[in-house]
Design an enzyme around this catalytic site. Structure first.
Site, short mmCIF file in Angstrom:
data_model
loop_
_atom_site.label_atom_id
_atom_site.label_comp_id
_atom_site.label_asym_id
_atom_site.label_seq_id
_atom_site.Cartn_x
_atom_site.Cartn_y
_atom_site.Cartn_z
N ARG A 1 10.01 14.88 25.85
CA ARG A 1 9.14 15.87 25.20
C ARG A 1 8.53 16.72 26.30
O ARG A 1 7.30 16.85 26.40
CB ARG A 1 8.09 15.20 24.31
CG ARG A 1 7.30 14.08 24.96
CD ARG A 1 6.13 13.63 24.07
NE ARG A 1 5.33 12.58 24.67
CZ ARG A 1 5.50 11.28 24.48
NH1 ARG A 1 6.48 10.84 23.70
NH2 ARG A 1 4.70 10.40 25.07
N MET A 2 9.42 17.24 27.19
CA MET A 2 8.96 17.99 28.35
C MET A 2 8.09 19.19 27.91
O MET A 2 7.09 19.49 28.55
CB MET A 2 10.13 18.51 29.18
CG MET A 2 11.13 17.46 29.64
SD MET A 2 10.40 16.20 30.68
CE MET A 2 10.22 17.10 32.20
N CYS B 1 14.50 23.90 20.41
CA CYS B 1 13.78 22.90 21.19
C CYS B 1 12.86 22.09 20.28
O CYS B 1 12.00 22.66 19.60
CB CYS B 1 12.94 23.58 22.26
SG CYS B 1 11.96 22.40 23.19
N GLY C 1 21.98 11.69 25.02
CA GLY C 1 22.82 10.65 25.62
C GLY C 1 23.75 9.99 24.63
O GLY C 1 24.02 10.49 23.52
N PHE D 1 18.26 20.40 33.20
CA PHE D 1 18.41 19.63 34.44
C PHE D 1 17.91 20.44 35.63
O PHE D 1 17.28 19.91 36.54
CB PHE D 1 19.87 19.22 34.66
CG PHE D 1 20.03 18.15 35.70
CD1 PHE D 1 19.86 16.82 35.36
CD2 PHE D 1 20.27 18.48 37.03
CE1 PHE D 1 19.95 15.83 36.32
CE2 PHE D 1 20.36 17.49 37.99
CZ PHE D 1 20.20 16.16 37.64
N ASP D 2 18.25 21.72 35.64
CA ASP D 2 17.79 22.61 36.71
C ASP D 2 16.99 23.74 36.06
O ASP D 2 17.41 24.88 36.01
CB ASP D 2 18.99 23.14 37.49
CG ASP D 2 18.58 23.93 38.72
OD1 ASP D 2 17.41 23.81 39.14
OD2 ASP D 2 19.41 24.69 39.25
C1 LIG Z 1 14.71 16.12 30.11
C2 LIG Z 1 15.50 17.09 29.30
C3 LIG Z 1 15.13 18.43 29.28
C4 LIG Z 1 15.85 19.36 28.52
N1 LIG Z 1 15.48 20.68 28.52
C5 LIG Z 1 16.19 21.58 27.79
C6 LIG Z 1 15.84 22.95 27.79
O1 LIG Z 1 14.93 23.37 28.51
N2 LIG Z 1 16.55 23.80 27.00
C7 LIG Z 1 17.60 23.36 26.20
O2 LIG Z 1 18.22 24.16 25.49
N3 LIG Z 1 17.96 22.06 26.21
C8 LIG Z 1 17.29 21.17 26.97
N4 LIG Z 1 17.66 19.85 26.97
C9 LIG Z 1 18.78 19.43 26.11
C10 LIG Z 1 20.11 19.35 26.87
O3 LIG Z 1 20.49 20.59 27.38
C11 LIG Z 1 21.22 18.80 25.95
O4 LIG Z 1 21.42 19.72 24.90
C12 LIG Z 1 20.89 17.43 25.38
O5 LIG Z 1 20.22 16.63 26.33
C13 LIG Z 1 22.15 16.68 24.92
O6 LIG Z 1 23.03 16.47 26.01
P1 LIG Z 1 23.12 15.07 26.81
O7 LIG Z 1 23.30 14.00 25.77
O8 LIG Z 1 24.30 15.23 27.71
O9 LIG Z 1 21.85 14.91 27.56
C14 LIG Z 1 16.97 18.92 27.75
C15 LIG Z 1 17.35 17.58 27.79
C16 LIG Z 1 16.65 16.66 28.55
C17 LIG Z 1 17.09 15.22 28.56
#
Ligand SMILES: Cc1cc2nc3c(=O)[nH]c(=O)nc-3n(C[C@H](O)[C@H](O)[C@H](O)COP(=O)(O)O)c2cc1C
Length: 350
Positions: free
Chosen positions: A117-118, A180, A264, A69-70
């Site tokens: 798929r950033m 990742c 999500g 997120f950040d």
């Molecule tokens: C847009 C996006 C970017 C993410 N980038 C990373 C990342 O850089 N490193 C990482 O460990 N997880 C990354 N995640 C995964 C989140 O940290 C988290 O593990 C995952 O989204 C599940 O949580 P949520 O259902 O609350 O989103 C990313 C998730 C999203 C949606």
């Protein structure tokens, strides 16, 4: 009706990455003004029953912001002001990288999910490390460290170590992201030998508290390998889980066909299952992440063994008051079940 529920349909007309950039810009602006303390007063739920400790850190509440997120550590103070009990910034890599071509983030609105798929776009560990060192934050800040795209898996230990050294001074804990699904070569990192090489090197470099973030797509024997490495190297915790490449049949949104990691609501229950699996087999703290957007979601993960929880997608669907609502709801659930504090509820369902 909350302001966010009114604004959300407008925001959802924008491409997801644009909406995210707008939200980010708003939080960056607030972070620089005296408004920040007004925001904190509005969103923080200060209650000692929510306070908890894990891996030597004190958390004002157990609800954190998940990695991604950040990514560049630009708004950790604003996120703390929104009532989050900790922030994991990153993923960062040793060198800056652009990530995958856009579009690379998709809403699954019907499912309250996202596919991304950033590809680990970030400013690089040196910039992020400097930013962190210059930004005092009231809550613990962790840095998520990942492998650079162009680096061969065989050279990953050195690459992770370089990234770690660049951010070492600015963070309260470190999360090694070997899970990742959107960057090349990550599957090759999740075998016993690679994990041992990467984590052993970081331990030798003095990294700590050191946690490892697991993929929900790992088969049980690979999770067991990861757990034995956590024990062998005396690591401080586990983050479960990252996004999944799996596509549950229940998904309704047309965007379900996009390539990337799903997050999500659709992964809430499988991620909780992994929290339980891990917590049953280890004594180190587990950070539960995946589909948390309500107090009930957070409480299920805590009862399944999570010492802390995190969310990303919940912020998109529930908006800036999500941490406040979860913390308020957690207090009610603790009361209902006769627990004196969050800590008393950790792992009661195991
Ligand atoms: C847009 C996006 C970017 C993410 N980038 C990373 C990342 O850089 N490193 C990482 O460990 N997880 C990354 N995640 C995964 C989140 O940290 C988290 O593990 C995952 O989204 C599940 O949580 P949520 O259902 O609350 O989103 C990313 C998730 C999203 C949606």
């Amino acid at each position: 009706m909350s302001l966010y529920r009114t604004a959300r349909p407008l925001l959802f007309r924008l491409p997801p990455e644009t909406a995210h950039a707008w939200g980010h810009a708003g939080l960056r602006a607030i972070q620089r003004t005296p408004l920040l303390s007004r925001v904190a007063a509005r969103y923080t739920v200060a209650d000692e029953r929510l306070q908890t400790t894990a891996f030597g850190q004190s958390f004002p509440n157990p609800v954190g912001v998940a990695a991604g997120f950040d990514k560049n550590a630009e708004i950790p103070r604003a996120l703390a002001a929104l009532g989050f009990g900790f922030v994991e910034v990153g993923g960062v890599t040793a060198e800056p990288q652009a990530g995958n071509p856009r579009p690379r983030m998709f809403r699954l609105a019907e499912d309250e999910g996202l596919i991304n798929r950033m590809g680990l776009n970030n400013d690089g560990a040196a910039v992020v490390g400097t930013r962190l060192a210059e930004t005092p934050v009231d809550v613990p800040v962790g840095v998520n460290i990942a492998k650079s795209e162009h680096v061969d898996p065989a050279d990953a230990p050195d690459d992770y170590r370089r990234a770690y050294h660049a951010v070492a001074d600015g963070a309260d804990f470190f999360v090694v992201n070997i899970s990742c699904p959107n960057s090349q070569g990550f599957e090759a990192l999740q075998n016993r030998e690679s994990m041992a090489a990467i984590l052993g090197d970081l331990v030798d470099a003095g990294a700590g508290p050191l946690l490892v973030k697991l993929s929900p797509d790992l088969p049980d024997p690979a999770v067991d390998d990861a757990l034995s490495i956590v024990e062998e190297f005396d690591l401080d915790g586990i983050v479960a889980t990252n996004t999944t490449t799996d596509r549950p049949v229940s998904l309704r949104s047309p965007n379900r066909v996009e390539t990337g990691g799903l997050s999500g609501a659709p992964i809430e229950s499988s991620a909780t299952g992994m929290v339980r699996y891990v917590a049953q087999r280890t004594d180190v703290p587990v950070i539960g992440v995946g589909g948390v957007s309500t107090a009930e979601d957070a409480y299920r993960k805590i009862r399944a063994g999570a010492s802390l929880v995190q969310l990303y997608t919940g912020l998109i669907y529930r908006g800036p008051s999500v941490a406040r609502e979860i913390n308020r709801g957690l207090l009610k659930l603790l009361d209902r079940d006769g627990f004196d504090s969050v800590a008393d509820a950790i792992g009661v369902d195991l």
